[in-house]
Motif scaffolding. Sequence first.
Motif: not given
Length: 125
Positions: A79-89, A97-99
């Motif tokens: 299965i392929l997944g296309y997502l957006t990710v927010d990395f918080a610091f 980012v896109n993942l």
Amino acid sequence: MTSGELEILRTVLDKWKSAVDAHDPKRVASYFTDDAIFQGLHSYSIGPEGVSGYYEAQPIGMTASYDIRETRRLGDDLILGYLTVDFAFTDRPVLEVNLSVIVRRISNVWLITHYQVSRLGLPDA
């Protein structure tokens, strides 16, 4: 997107997120196949050892939140997944980012076999 594909991806990605949030690089790596292609924002690696090294270098307190945008069933066990990710610091702005991931079923366990991050072409919020 089918509910089955979403459920499978969420199960894998929730485990990944939990390990990222806990700054547990070895646990993050355990959700990847032995031959996984991993491309973060630095040079790529193959397999869990490279994944663990990448996340070991991330700052304590970094957390991830994701939104699945699209899925595609590539085969019975892929299965392929296309997502957006927010990395918080804790000390700098959120990194958006896109993942793209491909998860593969091995002995009834779904693992990440391909992981590629991009900062290009972020969708409008």
